[in-house]
Design a protein around this motif. Structure first.
Motif, PDB file in Angstrom:
ATOM      1  N   SER A 217      56.313  55.533  29.921  1.00  0.00           N
ATOM      2  CA  SER A 217      56.399  55.765  28.890  1.00  0.00           C
ATOM      3  C   SER A 217      56.474  53.763  28.562  1.00  0.00           C
ATOM      4  O   SER A 217      56.881  53.476  29.097  1.00  0.00           O
TER       5      SER A 217
ATOM      6  N   GLY B 214      55.720  62.352  29.996  1.00  0.00           N
ATOM      7  CA  GLY B 214      57.621  61.054  30.060  1.00  0.00           C
ATOM      8  C   GLY B 214      57.535  61.083  30.700  1.00  0.00           C
ATOM      9  O   GLY B 214      58.214  60.288  30.894  1.00  0.00           O
TER      10      GLY B 214
ATOM     11  N   GLU C 126      55.940  57.861  24.972  1.00  0.00           N
ATOM     12  CA  GLU C 126      55.992  58.013  25.601  1.00  0.00           C
ATOM     13  C   GLU C 126      54.734  57.972  25.478  1.00  0.00           C
ATOM     14  O   GLU C 126      53.431  57.904  25.186  1.00  0.00           O
TER      15      GLU C 126
END
Length: 391
Positions: free
Chosen positions: A314, A311, A306
């Motif tokens: 990433s 998220g 991440e």
């Protein structure tokens, strides 16, 4: 981008152990293979660097492994046990040795016996891996549990399921020509006008990816490739592209990007990928994108580390594209990782391990190769050792 954690994986580089080639495999050069095996090898790599196959000896069970000339030479010379690390093989790092043991290419002496695979990794690094940290690490754990629950035998099939995990199911309405045309129209409108006709950027052919690369940057042989994944939900992709691409076009460390141009790629979690020249460039770009993309619906890419926005951003590190590296059949961070996880699950299944024990074996397999499975951050450059492709 998260900083490097410095987590120790595998055995310390200063600790020498006795290694040998796995006697349950035999090396066969290309000239010794039957026509079907040669065809499989030829179709598995874009570079003619495969020197042969490691085949299970006799009635042994195992995964066929494609090897390069340097790996074949190592396998032959370690028929007699050798203490490693050694000046004879200075390029072999602790992670590469752990990777080779995890792949069952090499055996290592523990106490008074030689062991390999998940059994060896459990002896060398006892204890369960650290729990997942963050949304993507939890998603990656779900992917491993799902793949293990399928009870598949073939490593290639398991790796494919891991790689494809978290794709969105294609709705019937999305399969129509009208929707496909409308999707590409939205993507065209999201792109800055005349981007590819300027002095800095070259646009590549469309379908299934729309690509763009710097005119003044050539491929860098012998260096890994940093990539930033931008993972919005399919409904947010066009808006994300419209907001992100102007920043990408001006960022000095961006060397290219690709984004979905078909519905089949739109539903992937890794639908928008940016390639960067350095870690600093990756950190800077993630910092610039975070306020611009705040509030975007998050899809999320398993087996990546991440970088922000729960998220949405990433990163990963593609293996070095060495012309004669032992690692000749893997071309991206996620295929590299999922191949190792699949190998660990196959070995666990052969050993009668299921559930959490099998999941732990898969995570140990990744950890030994230089990955922190609590964050999916590489703890070193991806190694160029042979994982072994199922052919």
């Amino acid at each position: 981008m998260n900083g490097r954690t410095g987590v120790d994986v595998g055995e310390p580089a200063s600790e020498r152990r006795l290694y040998r080639s796995n006697p349950r495999y035999v090396l066969r050069g290309l000239d010794d293979l039957d026509p079907s095996q040669r065809q499989a090898v030829a179709g598995s790599s874009s570079r003619p660097t495969v020197a042969g196959l490691l085949l299970p000896a006799g009635a042994e069970h195992g995964t066929i492994k494609a090897v390069s000339q340097s790996m074949a030479r190592l396998f032959e010379q370690l028929a007699a046990p050798c203490w490693l690390p050694s000046p004879t093989w200075p390029a072999l790092s602790a992670e590469e040795l752990g990777d080779l043991v995890g792949a069952e290419v090499l055996e290592v002496q523990v106490a008074d016996r030689f062991v390999t695979g998940v059994e060896a990794l459990a002896e060398l690094a006892p204890g369960r891996p650290a729990p997942p940290v963050g949304r993507l690490a939890a998603l990656s754990s779900d992917a491993i549990a799902y793949a293990e629950s399928l009870h598949l035998d073939a490593q290639a099939d398991i790796a494919a399921r891991l790689y494809a995990f978290h794709r969105v199911a294609i709705r019937p309405a999305w399969r129509t020509t009208e929707y496909g045309d409308a999707f590409r129209t939205r993507m065209n409108r999201a792109m800055p006008h005349g981007l590819g006709s300027g002095p800095r950027w070259v646009e590549g052919p469309h379908r299934p990816w729309r690509t763009c690369r710097r005119r003044d940057v050539q491929a860098r042989a012998g260096q890994p490739t940093l990539k930033l994944y931008i993972s919005p939900t399919p409904d947010h992709l066009a808006d994300t592209v419209a907001a992100a691409v102007p920043l990408l076009a001006e960022a000095p460390g961006v060397i290219g990007w690709k984004v979905a141009d078909t519905v089949g790629v739109m539903v992937r979690p890794d639908k928008f990928v940016v390639y960067l020249a350095s870690e600093r460039a990756l950190r800077d770009l993630a910092g610039e994108l975070s306020p611009v993309l705040a509030g975007t619906g998050v899809h999320g890419v398993p087996f990546t580390c991440e970088s922000g926005l729960d998220g949405l951003l990433s990163w990963g590190l593609d293996p070095v594209p060495s012309p004669d590296g032992p690692h000749v059949l893997v071309d991206s961070w996620r295929t590299w990782v999922t191949a190792r996880l699949a190998g660990g699950l196959v070995q666990a299944r052969r050993a009668g391990l299921t559930g959490r024990q099998a999941h732990s074996a898969a995570l140990q397999r990744a950890r030994a190769a230089g990955v922190d499975p609590s964050t999916w951050q590489p703890t070193s450059e991806p190694v160029r050792a042979c994982e072994g492709s199922a052919l």
